[in-house]
Write a protein that holds these residues in place. Sequence first.
Motif, PDB file in Angstrom:
ATOM      1  N   LEU A  31       0.818  -1.224   0.000  1.00  0.00           N
ATOM      2  CA  LEU A  31       0.000   0.000   0.000  1.00  0.00           C
ATOM      3  C   LEU A  31       0.852   1.274   0.000  1.00  0.00           C
ATOM      4  CD1 LEU A  31      -2.513  -1.032   2.859  1.00  0.00           C
ATOM      5  CD2 LEU A  31      -2.782  -1.360   0.392  1.00  0.00           C
ATOM      6  N   CYS A  32       2.176   1.095   0.160  1.00  0.00           N
ATOM      7  CA  CYS A  32       3.053   2.249   0.403  1.00  0.00           C
ATOM      8  C   CYS A  32       3.298   3.093  -0.841  1.00  0.00           C
ATOM      9  CB  CYS A  32       4.417   1.762   0.903  1.00  0.00           C
ATOM     10  SG  CYS A  32       4.351   0.877   2.450  1.00  0.00           S
ATOM     11  N   GLN A  33       3.411   4.404  -0.611  1.00  0.00           N
ATOM     12  CA  GLN A  33       3.827   5.343  -1.659  1.00  0.00           C
ATOM     13  C   GLN A  33       4.936   6.223  -1.108  1.00  0.00           C
ATOM     14  OE1 GLN A  33       0.486   7.709  -2.748  1.00  0.00           O
ATOM     15  NE2 GLN A  33      -0.710   5.964  -3.423  1.00  0.00           N
ATOM     16  N   ALA A  34       5.817   6.657  -2.016  1.00  0.00           N
ATOM     17  CA  ALA A  34       6.901   7.566  -1.607  1.00  0.00           C
ATOM     18  C   ALA A  34       6.311   8.813  -0.953  1.00  0.00           C
ATOM     19  CB  ALA A  34       7.711   7.958  -2.832  1.00  0.00           C
ATOM     20  N   GLY A  35       6.881   9.207   0.187  1.00  0.00           N
ATOM     21  CA  GLY A  35       6.427  10.426   0.877  1.00  0.00           C
ATOM     22  C   GLY A  35       5.425  10.143   1.973  1.00  0.00           C
ATOM     23  N   GLN A  36       4.830   8.956   1.972  1.00  0.00           N
ATOM     24  CA  GLN A  36       3.902   8.617   3.056  1.00  0.00           C
ATOM     25  C   GLN A  36       4.694   8.185   4.296  1.00  0.00           C
ATOM     26  OE1 GLN A  36       1.326   5.665   1.082  1.00  0.00           O
ATOM     27  NE2 GLN A  36      -0.313   7.088   1.592  1.00  0.00           N
ATOM     28  N   PHE A  37       3.976   8.039   5.407  1.00  0.00           N
ATOM     29  CA  PHE A  37       4.667   7.658   6.639  1.00  0.00           C
ATOM     30  C   PHE A  37       3.829   6.669   7.437  1.00  0.00           C
ATOM     31  CE2 PHE A  37       1.985  11.227   7.758  1.00  0.00           C
ATOM     32  CZ  PHE A  37       1.550  10.974   9.049  1.00  0.00           C
ATOM     33  N   PHE A  38       4.483   6.017   8.383  1.00  0.00           N
ATOM     34  CA  PHE A  38       3.779   5.186   9.369  1.00  0.00           C
ATOM     35  C   PHE A  38       3.874   5.871  10.723  1.00  0.00           C
ATOM     36  CE2 PHE A  38       4.248   1.990   6.131  1.00  0.00           C
ATOM     37  CZ  PHE A  38       3.133   1.189   6.295  1.00  0.00           C
ATOM     38  N   HIS A  39       2.833   5.695  11.533  1.00  0.00           N
ATOM     39  CA  HIS A  39       2.894   6.170  12.905  1.00  0.00           C
ATOM     40  C   HIS A  39       3.221   4.934  13.737  1.00  0.00           C
ATOM     41  CE1 HIS A  39       1.026   9.716  15.312  1.00  0.00           C
ATOM     42  NE2 HIS A  39       2.290   9.856  15.086  1.00  0.00           N
ATOM     43  N   ILE A  40       4.377   4.962  14.384  1.00  0.00           N
ATOM     44  CA  ILE A  40       4.908   3.754  15.027  1.00  0.00           C
ATOM     45  C   ILE A  40       4.781   3.863  16.545  1.00  0.00           C
ATOM     46  CG2 ILE A  40       6.927   2.278  15.290  1.00  0.00           C
ATOM     47  CD1 ILE A  40       7.970   3.259  12.655  1.00  0.00           C
TER      48      ILE A  40
END
Length: 261
Positions: A31-40
């Motif tokens: 599902l990932c795209q460049a510039g996106q992030f995860f909240h960890i």
Amino acid sequence: MMQVQAIVLGNDWVNRRYKHMSVYAPQVAGLCQAGQFFHIRCSDDVTPLLRRPMSIYRYEPERGEVHFLYHVKGQGTQWLAARKPGDAVDLFGPLGRGFWIRPGWRRILVLARGVGLATLAPVARMAQEQGIGTIAVLSARTAEDVLSKDEMERFGARVMVVLDEDGTSEVAAVERLVREVVERERVDALFTCGSRRLTRLLQRVARDTGLPGQVALEENMGCGLGMCFCCVRPFWRGGERVNLRVCADGPVFDLSEVLEA
Ligand SMILES: Cc1cc2nc3c(=O)[nH]c(=O)nc-3n(C[C@H](O)[C@H](O)[C@H](O)COP(=O)(O)OP(=O)(O)OC[C@H]3O[C@@H](n4cnc5c(N)ncnc54)[C@H](O)[C@@H]3O)c2cc1C
Ligand code: FES
């Protein structure tokens, strides 16, 4: 976006301050795209309560992997740095609006420093997948602090390094370099992240050349979802000053919209 228990595959130092963590998370890797992030989530307990935002450094959907490159800094990232292969880490994402590429571009220029070196690495991959070349200008304090060079080269980027230790990273020198590259290589768009000085520099170049640009912003976050409004900052959009949430309306914005860079 999903909340998943990712399994740590590796978590190794790449220099004195940064670690590279790879996790197995097949539910979200595709599902990932460049510039996106995860909240960890950076705790087994209640402290620290807030999750920490981390850009996607690499994603390998075929292998179910997501990678992060992070600065070990405070309580949250120290907890993250102590994770070992086989440990679980709670990820929420991918979140936010990533970078975009327009069909018809032939070459893009990326300019990065600090955290931006991690955030912009997958842009080279996105560009290569669409047949677009990348020229990357990577800025760092010392040669040891240069991150993402190999990652960008893996996706065909031509990399130039500028350093504080030899004076090549001074704003005036970098601006001359960027203007030369833009002129000589007929660059179609500009990308940056990780430094206010470099954002202002690229805004000047974009204004003078008429090139479009994008910037990924960093802002302290609470929810990461657009609900708490703790990441709001002012932007210039549609001819007026508006307040937008970096987590949900960004973190990637049009370069011309960013105020107080
Ligand atoms: C969209 C986004 C992507 C990011 N990607 C990366 C990355 O790929 N690699 C990386 O090293 N860092 C990245 N950061 C910065 C990273 O989130 C902070 O360094 C991290 O939260 C610090 O946590 P800590 O507990 O170690 O530090 P502390 O200073 O103890 O954190 C205290 C609080 O401040 C917040 N905070 C502190 N510094 C920042 C900051 N610079 N940005 C946002 N929140 C902050 C934390 O979330 C936490 O709530 C990113 C930030 C954002 C907003
Ligand atoms: S962090 Fe809550 S709205 Fe952005």
